[in-house]
Design a protein around this motif. Sequence first.
Motif, PDB file in Angstrom:
ATOM      1  N   LEU A  11       0.846  -1.189   0.000  1.00 39.13           N
ATOM      2  CA  LEU A  11       0.000   0.000   0.000  1.00 39.13           C
ATOM      3  C   LEU A  11       0.883   1.242   0.000  1.00 39.13           C
ATOM      4  CD1 LEU A  11      -2.723   1.514   0.392  1.00 39.13           C
ATOM      5  CD2 LEU A  11      -2.418   1.157   2.862  1.00 39.13           C
ATOM      6  N   VAL A  12       0.580   2.175  -0.886  1.00 38.83           N
ATOM      7  CA  VAL A  12       1.360   3.405  -0.979  1.00 38.83           C
ATOM      8  C   VAL A  12       0.430   4.555  -1.328  1.00 38.83           C
ATOM      9  CG1 VAL A  12       1.908   3.078  -3.420  1.00 38.83           C
ATOM     10  CG2 VAL A  12       3.463   4.390  -1.970  1.00 38.83           C
ATOM     11  N   GLY A  16       3.773   8.065  -4.482  1.00 35.90           N
ATOM     12  CA  GLY A  16       4.793   7.252  -3.837  1.00 35.90           C
ATOM     13  C   GLY A  16       5.449   6.260  -4.775  1.00 35.90           C
ATOM     14  N   SER A  17       6.331   5.427  -4.195  1.00 31.23           N
ATOM     15  CA  SER A  17       7.114   4.465  -4.983  1.00 31.23           C
ATOM     16  C   SER A  17       7.069   3.078  -4.368  1.00 31.23           C
ATOM     17  CB  SER A  17       8.577   4.909  -5.067  1.00 31.23           C
ATOM     18  OG  SER A  17       8.704   6.158  -5.703  1.00 31.23           O
ATOM     19  N   LYS A  87      -0.035   6.157  -9.218  1.00 32.86           N
ATOM     20  CA  LYS A  87      -1.354   6.761  -9.301  1.00 32.86           C
ATOM     21  C   LYS A  87      -2.412   5.751  -8.837  1.00 32.86           C
ATOM     22  CE  LYS A  87       0.070   9.251 -13.488  1.00 32.86           C
ATOM     23  NZ  LYS A  87      -0.254   9.508 -14.918  1.00 32.86           N
ATOM     24  N   PRO A  88      -3.563   6.214  -8.396  1.00 29.94           N
ATOM     25  CA  PRO A  88      -4.622   5.275  -7.991  1.00 29.94           C
ATOM     26  C   PRO A  88      -4.976   4.277  -9.091  1.00 29.94           C
ATOM     27  CG  PRO A  88      -5.149   7.460  -7.209  1.00 29.94           C
ATOM     28  CD  PRO A  88      -3.923   7.611  -8.086  1.00 29.94           C
ATOM     29  N   PRO A 118      -0.152  -7.828  -4.788  1.00 24.72           N
ATOM     30  CA  PRO A 118      -1.068  -6.684  -4.897  1.00 24.72           C
ATOM     31  C   PRO A 118      -0.353  -5.351  -4.699  1.00 24.72           C
ATOM     32  CG  PRO A 118      -1.327  -7.756  -2.775  1.00 24.72           C
ATOM     33  CD  PRO A 118      -0.338  -8.578  -3.538  1.00 24.72           C
ATOM     34  N   VAL A 119      -0.749  -4.388  -5.505  1.00 22.03           N
ATOM     35  CA  VAL A 119      -0.285  -3.006  -5.386  1.00 22.03           C
ATOM     36  C   VAL A 119      -1.522  -2.132  -5.208  1.00 22.03           C
ATOM     37  CG1 VAL A 119       0.784  -1.073  -6.597  1.00 22.03           C
ATOM     38  CG2 VAL A 119       1.808  -3.365  -6.722  1.00 22.03           C
ATOM     39  N   THR A 120      -1.553  -1.375  -4.122  1.00 27.73           N
ATOM     40  CA  THR A 120      -2.673  -0.484  -3.840  1.00 27.73           C
ATOM     41  C   THR A 120      -2.161   0.928  -3.664  1.00 27.73           C
ATOM     42  OG1 THR A 120      -3.853  -2.283  -2.714  1.00 27.73           O
ATOM     43  CG2 THR A 120      -4.648  -0.040  -2.334  1.00 27.73           C
ATOM     44  N   VAL A 121      -2.693   1.834  -4.477  1.00 28.65           N
ATOM     45  CA  VAL A 121      -2.310   3.242  -4.412  1.00 28.65           C
ATOM     46  C   VAL A 121      -3.523   4.030  -3.932  1.00 28.65           C
ATOM     47  CG1 VAL A 121      -1.313   5.198  -5.631  1.00 28.65           C
ATOM     48  CG2 VAL A 121      -0.745   2.854  -6.335  1.00 28.65           C
ATOM     49  N   SER A 122      -3.434   4.492  -2.703  1.00 31.04           N
ATOM     50  CA  SER A 122      -4.585   5.157  -2.103  1.00 31.04           C
ATOM     51  C   SER A 122      -4.130   6.074  -0.975  1.00 31.04           C
ATOM     52  CB  SER A 122      -5.568   4.118  -1.551  1.00 31.04           C
ATOM     53  OG  SER A 122      -6.638   4.746  -0.867  1.00 31.04           O
ATOM     54  N   SER A 123      -4.868   7.167  -0.808  1.00 31.04           N
ATOM     55  CA  SER A 123      -4.576   8.072   0.308  1.00 31.04           C
ATOM     56  C   SER A 123      -5.442   7.731   1.512  1.00 31.04           C
ATOM     57  CB  SER A 123      -4.803   9.520  -0.127  1.00 31.04           C
ATOM     58  OG  SER A 123      -6.101   9.687  -0.627  1.00 31.04           O
TER      59      SER A 123
END
Length: 123
Positions: A11-12, A16-17, A87-88, A118-123
């Motif tokens: 989760l990022v 982020g990277s 990006k999301p 899994p890669v999750t891009v979320s704030s």
Amino acid sequence: QAQFVESGGGLVQPGGSLRLRCTAPEDSLQYPAIGWYRAAPGEGREAVSCISLRDNRTYYTTSVKGRFTISSDNAKNTAYLQMNSLKPEDTNVYFCGQDRLCPTKTLWYPPFWGRGTPVTVSS
């Protein structure tokens, strides 16, 4: 049967990277292309990036060019995907694949693939 060894997802926050790593099990002389595709349930396997251990040629899908960088350690049959400015819409499960050639089209169905990370891009 040898297995893929995949790591690096998580989760990022947006911007982020993350760095994915994949050690592929098959003989790289026969299957020199190692890369990642992403696939949501019910959708096709979108090729993300790939590198040939034979000649270091690379492939990137248009949406990740300039943000993702693929590299390899040929002696370890391992590829790395550095993902910056995430990006999301990059949220997905990323599967490592191994093939004779890197993909040239949007979809990629390699003969060998791992379980995915899994890669999750979320704030």
